[in-house]
Design an enzyme around this catalytic site. Structure first.
Site, PDB file in Angstrom:
ATOM      1  N   LYS A   1      71.930  38.469   3.147  1.00  0.00           N
ATOM      2  CA  LYS A   1      71.870  39.891   2.769  1.00  0.00           C
ATOM      3  C   LYS A   1      70.415  40.341   2.625  1.00  0.00           C
ATOM      4  O   LYS A   1      70.069  41.458   2.992  1.00  0.00           O
ATOM      5  CB  LYS A   1      72.647  40.144   1.471  1.00  0.00           C
TER       6      LYS A   1
ATOM      7  N   LYS B   1      80.479  37.345  12.486  1.00  0.00           N
ATOM      8  CA  LYS B   1      81.579  37.455  11.530  1.00  0.00           C
ATOM      9  C   LYS B   1      82.042  38.909  11.486  1.00  0.00           C
ATOM     10  O   LYS B   1      81.216  39.808  11.448  1.00  0.00           O
ATOM     11  CB  LYS B   1      81.103  37.026  10.138  1.00  0.00           C
TER      12      LYS B   1
ATOM     13  N   LYS C   1      82.811  44.603   7.333  1.00  0.00           N
ATOM     14  CA  LYS C   1      82.867  46.058   7.163  1.00  0.00           C
ATOM     15  C   LYS C   1      81.522  46.679   7.441  1.00  0.00           C
ATOM     16  O   LYS C   1      81.419  47.715   8.081  1.00  0.00           O
ATOM     17  CB  LYS C   1      83.292  46.400   5.727  1.00  0.00           C
TER      18      LYS C   1
HETATM   19  P1  ATP Z   1      80.880  43.621   3.718  1.00  0.00           P
HETATM   20  O1  ATP Z   1      80.246  43.656   5.070  1.00  0.00           O
HETATM   21  O2  ATP Z   1      80.782  44.921   2.993  1.00  0.00           O
HETATM   22  O3  ATP Z   1      80.479  42.465   2.874  1.00  0.00           O
HETATM   23  P2  ATP Z   1      83.302  42.237   4.415  1.00  0.00           P
HETATM   24  O4  ATP Z   1      84.060  42.595   5.627  1.00  0.00           O
HETATM   25  O5  ATP Z   1      82.481  40.997   4.432  1.00  0.00           O
HETATM   26  O6  ATP Z   1      82.441  43.511   4.028  1.00  0.00           O
HETATM   27  P3  ATP Z   1      84.164  41.770   1.696  1.00  0.00           P
HETATM   28  O7  ATP Z   1      84.574  42.931   0.857  1.00  0.00           O
HETATM   29  O8  ATP Z   1      82.819  41.179   1.483  1.00  0.00           O
HETATM   30  O9  ATP Z   1      84.352  42.185   3.224  1.00  0.00           O
HETATM   31  O10 ATP Z   1      85.237  40.615   1.543  1.00  0.00           O
HETATM   32  C1  ATP Z   1      86.594  40.897   1.216  1.00  0.00           C
HETATM   33  C2  ATP Z   1      87.431  39.686   1.518  1.00  0.00           C
HETATM   34  O11 ATP Z   1      87.604  39.550   2.928  1.00  0.00           O
HETATM   35  C3  ATP Z   1      86.824  38.362   1.044  1.00  0.00           C
HETATM   36  O12 ATP Z   1      87.870  37.537   0.594  1.00  0.00           O
HETATM   37  C4  ATP Z   1      86.204  37.788   2.297  1.00  0.00           C
HETATM   38  O13 ATP Z   1      86.103  36.396   2.263  1.00  0.00           O
HETATM   39  C5  ATP Z   1      87.198  38.254   3.340  1.00  0.00           C
HETATM   40  N1  ATP Z   1      86.580  38.381   4.663  1.00  0.00           N
HETATM   41  C6  ATP Z   1      85.556  39.206   4.994  1.00  0.00           C
HETATM   42  N2  ATP Z   1      85.269  39.084   6.297  1.00  0.00           N
HETATM   43  C7  ATP Z   1      86.120  38.158   6.801  1.00  0.00           C
HETATM   44  C8  ATP Z   1      86.317  37.583   8.087  1.00  0.00           C
HETATM   45  N3  ATP Z   1      85.581  37.955   9.124  1.00  0.00           N
HETATM   46  N4  ATP Z   1      87.287  36.646   8.238  1.00  0.00           N
HETATM   47  C9  ATP Z   1      88.052  36.259   7.199  1.00  0.00           C
HETATM   48  N5  ATP Z   1      87.914  36.759   5.954  1.00  0.00           N
HETATM   49  C10 ATP Z   1      86.963  37.697   5.748  1.00  0.00           C
HETATM   50 MG    MG Z   2      81.257  40.477   2.720  1.00  0.00          MG
END
Ligand code: ATP
Ligand code: MG
Length: 331
Positions: A117, A202, A205
Protein backbone atom coordinates in the site's frame (compact mmCIF):
# COMPACT_ATOMS: atom_id res chain seq x y z
CA UNK A 1 -15.26 -28.55 19.86
CA UNK A 2 -15.97 -25.02 21.05
CA UNK A 3 -19.59 -23.95 21.50
CA UNK A 4 -18.71 -20.48 20.25
CA UNK A 5 -20.50 -20.15 16.91
CA UNK A 6 -19.79 -16.49 16.28
CA UNK A 7 -18.09 -15.47 13.04
CA UNK A 8 -16.89 -11.98 12.12
CA UNK A 9 -15.72 -10.57 8.83
CA UNK A 10 -15.81 -7.36 6.83
CA UNK A 11 -15.01 -5.54 3.60
CA UNK A 12 -13.67 -2.04 3.02
CA UNK A 13 -16.08 0.48 1.45
CA UNK A 14 -13.49 1.74 -1.04
CA UNK A 15 -15.95 1.15 -3.88
CA UNK A 16 -19.76 0.92 -4.12
CA UNK A 17 -19.54 -2.51 -5.74
CA UNK A 18 -18.00 -5.75 -4.51
CA UNK A 19 -16.32 -7.96 -7.10
CA UNK A 20 -16.40 -11.70 -7.63
CA UNK A 21 -13.00 -11.98 -5.85
CA UNK A 22 -14.59 -10.59 -2.68
CA UNK A 23 -17.39 -13.08 -3.23
CA UNK A 24 -15.21 -16.15 -3.83
CA UNK A 25 -12.62 -15.29 -1.17
CA UNK A 26 -15.01 -14.36 1.60
CA UNK A 27 -18.68 -13.53 1.05
CA UNK A 28 -19.60 -16.93 -0.35
CA UNK A 29 -18.23 -18.51 2.84
CA UNK A 30 -20.15 -16.03 4.99
CA UNK A 31 -23.41 -17.13 3.38
CA UNK A 32 -22.51 -20.81 3.80
CA UNK A 33 -21.56 -20.30 7.46
CA UNK A 34 -24.80 -18.41 8.11
CA UNK A 35 -26.77 -21.19 6.50
CA UNK A 36 -24.93 -23.78 8.61
CA UNK A 37 -26.20 -22.00 11.74
CA UNK A 38 -23.22 -19.83 12.69
CA UNK A 39 -23.84 -16.34 14.09
CA UNK A 40 -22.41 -14.38 11.21
CA UNK A 41 -21.50 -10.72 11.95
CA UNK A 42 -21.06 -8.81 8.68
CA UNK A 43 -19.21 -5.54 9.02
CA UNK A 44 -18.59 -2.80 6.47
CA UNK A 45 -15.14 -1.41 7.25
CA UNK A 46 -15.53 2.29 6.45
CA UNK A 47 -12.74 3.44 8.77
CA UNK A 48 -10.40 0.99 7.07
CA UNK A 49 -11.32 2.51 3.71
CA UNK A 50 -10.14 5.90 5.01
CA UNK A 51 -6.55 4.65 5.31
CA UNK A 52 -6.31 5.09 1.53
CA UNK A 53 -9.39 7.27 0.78
CA UNK A 54 -9.07 9.94 3.46
CA UNK A 55 -9.63 12.64 0.85
CA UNK A 56 -13.16 11.34 0.17
CA UNK A 57 -14.76 10.42 3.49
CA UNK A 58 -18.31 11.12 2.32
CA UNK A 59 -17.87 8.80 -0.65
CA UNK A 60 -16.66 6.08 1.71
CA UNK A 61 -19.86 6.50 3.73
CA UNK A 62 -22.09 6.36 0.67
CA UNK A 63 -20.23 3.28 -0.58
CA UNK A 64 -20.76 1.57 2.77
CA UNK A 65 -24.52 1.37 2.14
CA UNK A 66 -23.93 -0.14 -1.29
CA UNK A 67 -21.54 -2.74 0.11
CA UNK A 68 -24.24 -3.73 2.62
CA UNK A 69 -26.61 -4.22 -0.33
CA UNK A 70 -24.13 -6.61 -1.93
CA UNK A 71 -23.94 -8.67 1.29
CA UNK A 72 -27.70 -9.09 1.27
CA UNK A 73 -27.88 -9.68 -2.48
CA UNK A 74 -25.34 -12.50 -2.06
CA UNK A 75 -27.55 -14.25 0.50
CA UNK A 76 -26.86 -12.68 3.89
CA UNK A 77 -30.14 -12.54 5.80
CA UNK A 78 -29.96 -9.46 8.06
CA UNK A 79 -32.57 -10.95 10.40
CA UNK A 80 -30.12 -13.76 11.20
CA UNK A 81 -26.78 -12.06 10.59
CA UNK A 82 -26.21 -8.50 11.84
CA UNK A 83 -25.02 -6.22 9.03
CA UNK A 84 -23.38 -3.08 10.39
CA UNK A 85 -20.98 -0.23 9.67
CA UNK A 86 -17.72 -0.18 11.64
CA UNK A 87 -17.86 3.55 12.46
CA UNK A 88 -21.31 3.16 14.03
CA UNK A 89 -19.71 1.19 16.86
CA UNK A 90 -17.50 3.66 18.72
CA UNK A 91 -16.01 0.85 20.80
CA UNK A 92 -13.81 0.09 17.77
CA UNK A 93 -12.15 3.50 18.20
CA UNK A 94 -11.56 3.12 21.93
CA UNK A 95 -10.13 -0.37 21.66
CA UNK A 96 -7.99 0.67 18.72
CA UNK A 97 -6.39 3.33 20.87
CA UNK A 98 -5.69 0.85 23.67
CA UNK A 99 -4.27 -1.84 21.37
CA UNK A 100 -2.08 0.80 19.66
CA UNK A 101 -0.28 1.13 22.98
CA UNK A 102 0.62 -2.55 23.23
CA UNK A 103 1.41 -3.38 19.59
CA UNK A 104 5.15 -3.40 18.78
CA UNK A 105 5.96 -1.13 15.85
CA UNK A 106 8.13 -3.80 14.21
CA UNK A 107 5.16 -6.16 13.77
CA UNK A 108 3.37 -3.50 11.72
CA UNK A 109 6.32 -2.33 9.68
CA UNK A 110 6.98 -5.91 8.57
CA UNK A 111 3.44 -6.48 7.23
CA UNK A 112 3.60 -7.23 3.48
CA UNK A 113 0.30 -5.44 2.74
CA UNK A 114 1.68 -2.30 4.41
CA UNK A 115 4.67 -2.27 2.10
CA UNK A 116 2.41 -2.77 -0.96
CA UNK A 117 0.00 0.00 0.00
CA UNK A 118 2.95 2.28 0.75
CA UNK A 119 4.14 1.74 -2.81
CA UNK A 120 0.64 2.34 -4.23
CA UNK A 121 0.45 5.71 -2.45
CA UNK A 122 3.73 6.78 -4.02
CA UNK A 123 5.10 9.46 -1.71
CA UNK A 124 5.72 9.44 2.03
CA UNK A 125 3.83 12.75 2.21
CA UNK A 126 0.63 10.97 1.22
CA UNK A 127 1.10 8.11 3.67
CA UNK A 128 -1.04 8.55 6.77
CA UNK A 129 -0.15 7.32 10.24
CA UNK A 130 -3.42 5.31 10.16
CA UNK A 131 -2.17 3.09 7.34
CA UNK A 132 0.51 1.59 9.55
CA UNK A 133 -2.16 0.78 12.13
CA UNK A 134 -4.42 -1.03 9.64
CA UNK A 135 -3.79 -4.49 11.17
CA UNK A 136 -4.37 -3.10 14.68
CA UNK A 137 -7.78 -1.78 13.68
CA UNK A 138 -8.54 -5.10 12.00
CA UNK A 139 -7.54 -6.91 15.18
CA UNK A 140 -9.98 -4.71 17.07
CA UNK A 141 -12.77 -5.52 14.60
CA UNK A 142 -12.19 -9.19 15.25
CA UNK A 143 -11.48 -9.31 18.99
CA UNK A 144 -14.45 -7.15 19.98
CA UNK A 145 -16.71 -9.97 18.74
CA UNK A 146 -14.61 -12.84 20.15
CA UNK A 147 -15.32 -14.97 17.09
CA UNK A 148 -14.70 -18.66 16.56
CA UNK A 149 -13.43 -17.91 13.06
CA UNK A 150 -12.78 -15.19 10.49
CA UNK A 151 -13.58 -16.01 6.83
CA UNK A 152 -11.38 -13.93 4.49
CA UNK A 153 -9.25 -14.19 1.36
CA UNK A 154 -5.59 -15.27 1.35
CA UNK A 155 -4.26 -11.68 1.32
CA UNK A 156 -5.59 -11.18 4.85
CA UNK A 157 -3.61 -14.07 6.39
CA UNK A 158 -0.72 -11.87 7.67
CA UNK A 159 -3.23 -9.56 9.39
CA UNK A 160 -5.01 -12.49 11.03
CA UNK A 161 -1.70 -13.71 12.43
CA UNK A 162 -0.86 -10.32 13.89
CA UNK A 163 -4.35 -10.29 15.42
CA UNK A 164 -3.86 -13.53 17.31
CA UNK A 165 -0.38 -12.34 18.39
CA UNK A 166 -1.78 -9.07 19.73
CA UNK A 167 -4.54 -11.00 21.55
CA UNK A 168 -1.96 -13.22 23.23
CA UNK A 169 0.15 -10.24 24.16
CA UNK A 170 -2.91 -8.58 25.72
CA UNK A 171 -3.72 -11.70 27.77
CA UNK A 172 -0.12 -11.99 28.94
CA UNK A 173 0.40 -8.33 29.79
CA UNK A 174 -2.77 -8.08 31.86
CA UNK A 175 -2.64 -11.62 33.16
CA UNK A 176 -6.13 -12.57 32.11
CA UNK A 177 -7.44 -14.89 29.37
CA UNK A 178 -9.82 -12.40 27.79
CA UNK A 179 -9.24 -13.62 24.22
CA UNK A 180 -9.11 -17.12 22.75
CA UNK A 181 -7.35 -17.69 19.40
CA UNK A 182 -9.71 -17.56 16.41
CA UNK A 183 -9.55 -19.70 13.27
CA UNK A 184 -8.51 -18.46 9.83
CA UNK A 185 -11.20 -19.50 7.35
CA UNK A 186 -9.53 -19.12 3.95
CA UNK A 187 -10.84 -21.04 0.92
CA UNK A 188 -8.77 -24.18 0.27
CA UNK A 189 -8.86 -23.62 -3.48
CA UNK A 190 -6.02 -21.12 -4.09
CA UNK A 191 -7.81 -19.69 -7.09
CA UNK A 192 -10.79 -18.70 -4.94
CA UNK A 193 -8.59 -17.59 -2.04
CA UNK A 194 -6.87 -15.07 -4.32
CA UNK A 195 -8.84 -14.57 -7.50
CA UNK A 196 -6.89 -12.89 -10.30
CA UNK A 197 -8.32 -9.74 -11.85
CA UNK A 198 -9.11 -9.14 -15.52
CA UNK A 199 -5.46 -8.03 -15.86
CA UNK A 200 -4.14 -11.04 -13.83
CA UNK A 201 -3.07 -8.87 -10.88
CA UNK A 202 -5.05 -9.61 -7.69
CA UNK A 203 -8.67 -8.60 -8.29
CA UNK A 204 -9.10 -5.50 -6.11
CA UNK A 205 -11.75 -2.85 -5.66
CA UNK A 206 -9.17 -0.12 -5.83
CA UNK A 207 -7.56 -1.44 -9.04
CA UNK A 208 -10.86 -1.46 -10.92
CA UNK A 209 -9.92 -4.79 -12.50
CA UNK A 210 -12.87 -6.88 -11.40
CA UNK A 211 -16.21 -8.23 -12.48
CA UNK A 212 -18.70 -6.91 -9.95
CA UNK A 213 -21.53 -8.84 -8.36
CA UNK A 214 -23.88 -6.03 -9.44
CA UNK A 215 -22.55 -5.38 -12.95
CA UNK A 216 -25.17 -5.58 -15.70
CA UNK A 217 -25.02 -8.46 -18.17
CA UNK A 218 -23.66 -6.10 -20.83
CA UNK A 219 -20.99 -4.73 -18.49
CA UNK A 220 -19.98 -8.28 -17.64
CA UNK A 221 -19.72 -9.18 -21.33
CA UNK A 222 -17.62 -6.10 -22.11
CA UNK A 223 -15.26 -6.77 -19.21
CA UNK A 224 -14.77 -10.41 -20.13
CA UNK A 225 -14.11 -9.35 -23.72
CA UNK A 226 -11.22 -7.16 -22.48
CA UNK A 227 -9.80 -9.79 -20.09
CA UNK A 228 -6.20 -10.91 -20.25
CA UNK A 229 -5.66 -14.26 -22.05
CA UNK A 230 -2.56 -16.15 -23.24
CA UNK A 231 -0.57 -13.36 -25.01
CA UNK A 232 0.97 -15.78 -27.54
CA UNK A 233 -2.41 -17.24 -28.52
CA UNK A 234 -3.31 -15.08 -31.53
CA UNK A 235 -5.37 -17.67 -33.35
CA UNK A 236 -7.62 -20.46 -32.17
CA UNK A 237 -5.00 -23.02 -33.24
CA UNK A 238 -2.19 -21.49 -31.13
CA UNK A 239 -1.66 -23.36 -27.84
CA UNK A 240 -3.02 -21.60 -24.75
CA UNK A 241 -1.65 -21.53 -21.19
CA UNK A 242 -4.80 -21.68 -19.03
CA UNK A 243 -2.83 -21.18 -15.80
CA UNK A 244 -1.89 -17.66 -16.94
CA UNK A 245 -5.20 -16.72 -18.54
CA UNK A 246 -7.82 -14.79 -16.53
CA UNK A 247 -10.72 -16.20 -18.53
CA UNK A 248 -9.56 -19.80 -17.96
CA UNK A 249 -9.16 -19.08 -14.25
CA UNK A 250 -12.79 -17.98 -14.02
CA UNK A 251 -13.94 -20.95 -16.08
CA UNK A 252 -12.26 -23.22 -13.54
CA UNK A 253 -14.51 -21.80 -10.83
CA UNK A 254 -17.80 -21.38 -12.65
CA UNK A 255 -17.85 -23.87 -15.51
CA UNK A 256 -18.71 -27.53 -14.88
CA UNK A 257 -16.77 -28.38 -18.10
CA UNK A 258 -13.63 -26.44 -17.27
CA UNK A 259 -11.31 -29.44 -17.57
CA UNK A 260 -12.36 -30.08 -21.14
CA UNK A 261 -12.26 -26.35 -21.95
CA UNK A 262 -8.71 -26.08 -20.56
CA UNK A 263 -7.60 -29.12 -22.51
CA UNK A 264 -8.99 -27.75 -25.78
CA UNK A 265 -7.48 -24.31 -25.05
CA UNK A 266 -4.08 -25.89 -24.41
CA UNK A 267 -4.27 -28.01 -27.57
CA UNK A 268 -5.30 -25.16 -29.85
CA UNK A 269 -8.75 -26.68 -30.35
CA UNK A 270 -10.64 -23.68 -29.07
CA UNK A 271 -10.13 -19.94 -29.25
CA UNK A 272 -10.26 -17.20 -26.63
CA UNK A 273 -13.46 -15.80 -28.12
CA UNK A 274 -15.31 -19.05 -27.49
CA UNK A 275 -14.02 -19.16 -23.90
CA UNK A 276 -15.13 -15.59 -23.36
CA UNK A 277 -18.57 -16.17 -24.80
CA UNK A 278 -19.19 -19.28 -22.71
CA UNK A 279 -17.83 -17.64 -19.55
CA UNK A 280 -20.06 -14.58 -20.01
CA UNK A 281 -23.14 -16.77 -20.19
CA UNK A 282 -22.17 -18.83 -17.15
CA UNK A 283 -21.29 -15.83 -14.99
CA UNK A 284 -24.40 -13.90 -15.93
CA UNK A 285 -26.51 -16.92 -15.09
CA UNK A 286 -24.76 -17.48 -11.76
CA UNK A 287 -25.12 -13.87 -10.56
CA UNK A 288 -28.58 -13.17 -12.04
CA UNK A 289 -30.56 -14.01 -8.84
CA UNK A 290 -28.20 -11.83 -6.77
CA UNK A 291 -28.51 -8.95 -9.20
CA UNK A 292 -32.29 -9.23 -9.13
CA UNK A 293 -32.32 -9.30 -5.33
CA UNK A 294 -30.04 -6.26 -5.18
CA UNK A 295 -32.31 -4.25 -7.46
CA UNK A 296 -35.15 -4.74 -4.95
CA UNK A 297 -33.24 -3.16 -2.04
CA UNK A 298 -34.06 0.48 -1.39
CA UNK A 299 -32.04 2.96 0.65
CA UNK A 300 -34.54 3.30 3.52
CA UNK A 301 -34.61 -0.47 4.07
CA UNK A 302 -30.82 -0.56 4.19
CA UNK A 303 -30.70 2.22 6.80
CA UNK A 304 -33.12 0.22 8.99
CA UNK A 305 -31.05 -2.94 8.54
CA UNK A 306 -27.84 -1.09 9.45
CA UNK A 307 -29.41 0.52 12.52
CA UNK A 308 -30.63 -2.84 13.76
CA UNK A 309 -27.29 -4.50 12.92
CA UNK A 310 -25.36 -1.81 14.84
CA UNK A 311 -27.58 -2.30 17.88
CA UNK A 312 -26.87 -6.03 17.95
CA UNK A 313 -23.16 -5.60 17.24
CA UNK A 314 -22.82 -2.90 19.91
CA UNK A 315 -24.20 -5.23 22.59
CA UNK A 316 -21.36 -7.68 21.97
CA UNK A 317 -18.67 -5.01 21.48
CA UNK A 318 -19.55 -3.09 24.63
CA UNK A 319 -19.54 -6.26 26.76
CA UNK A 320 -16.04 -7.04 25.46
CA UNK A 321 -14.90 -3.47 26.22
CA UNK A 322 -16.11 -3.86 29.82
CA UNK A 323 -13.91 -6.95 30.09
CA UNK A 324 -10.98 -5.15 28.45
CA UNK A 325 -11.14 -2.17 30.84
CA UNK A 326 -11.53 -4.48 33.79
CA UNK A 327 -8.53 -6.63 32.76
CA UNK A 328 -6.44 -3.49 32.37
CA UNK A 329 -7.66 -2.07 35.67
CA UNK A 330 -9.07 1.06 34.02
CA UNK A 331 -12.16 2.44 35.75
P1 ATP B 1 -9.23 -2.79 -1.73
O1 ATP B 1 -8.55 -2.66 -3.06
O2 ATP B 1 -10.02 -1.57 -1.37
O3 ATP B 1 -8.35 -3.25 -0.63
P2 ATP B 1 -10.25 -5.46 -2.01
O4 ATP B 1 -10.89 -5.90 -3.26
O5 ATP B 1 -8.86 -5.92 -1.72
O6 ATP B 1 -10.37 -3.88 -1.98
P3 ATP B 1 -11.05 -5.76 0.75
O7 ATP B 1 -12.18 -4.94 1.27
O8 ATP B 1 -9.66 -5.35 1.09
O9 ATP B 1 -11.23 -5.88 -0.83
O10 ATP B 1 -11.25 -7.26 1.21
C1 ATP B 1 -12.54 -7.79 1.47
C2 ATP B 1 -12.45 -9.29 1.51
O11 ATP B 1 -12.31 -9.80 0.18
C3 ATP B 1 -11.26 -9.84 2.30
O12 ATP B 1 -11.67 -11.01 2.96
C4 ATP B 1 -10.25 -10.18 1.22
O13 ATP B 1 -9.36 -11.18 1.61
C5 ATP B 1 -11.17 -10.64 0.11
N1 ATP B 1 -10.56 -10.45 -1.21
C6 ATP B 1 -10.18 -9.27 -1.76
N2 ATP B 1 -9.70 -9.47 -2.99
C7 ATP B 1 -9.76 -10.80 -3.23
C8 ATP B 1 -9.39 -11.64 -4.32
N3 ATP B 1 -8.88 -11.13 -5.43
N4 ATP B 1 -9.59 -12.98 -4.21
C9 ATP B 1 -10.12 -13.51 -3.09
N5 ATP B 1 -10.49 -12.78 -2.02
C10 ATP B 1 -10.31 -11.44 -2.08
MG1 MG C 1 -7.83 -5.21 0.04
Amino acid sequence: MSDNKRILSGMRSTNPQLHIGNYEGALRNWVDLQNQGYDMFCMVADWHALTTMYENPHEVSVNAREVAKDYIAAGIDPAKSPVFIQSHIKEHAEFHLLLSMITPLGWLERTPTYKEKQQDLGSAEREPYGLLGYPVLQTVDILLYKPFGVPVGRDQAPHLEIGNDIAQRFNRLYNKDVFQPYKYMIPEDENRAKLPGLDMRKMSKSYDNGINISDTEDETAAKIKSAFTTPTKMRKTDPGIPEGCAVCQYLKIYSPNWEQQWEEDRNGERGCMQNKKELTEIINEYFRPMRERRAQLDDATIEDILRDGAKRAREVASATMDEVRSAMGIY
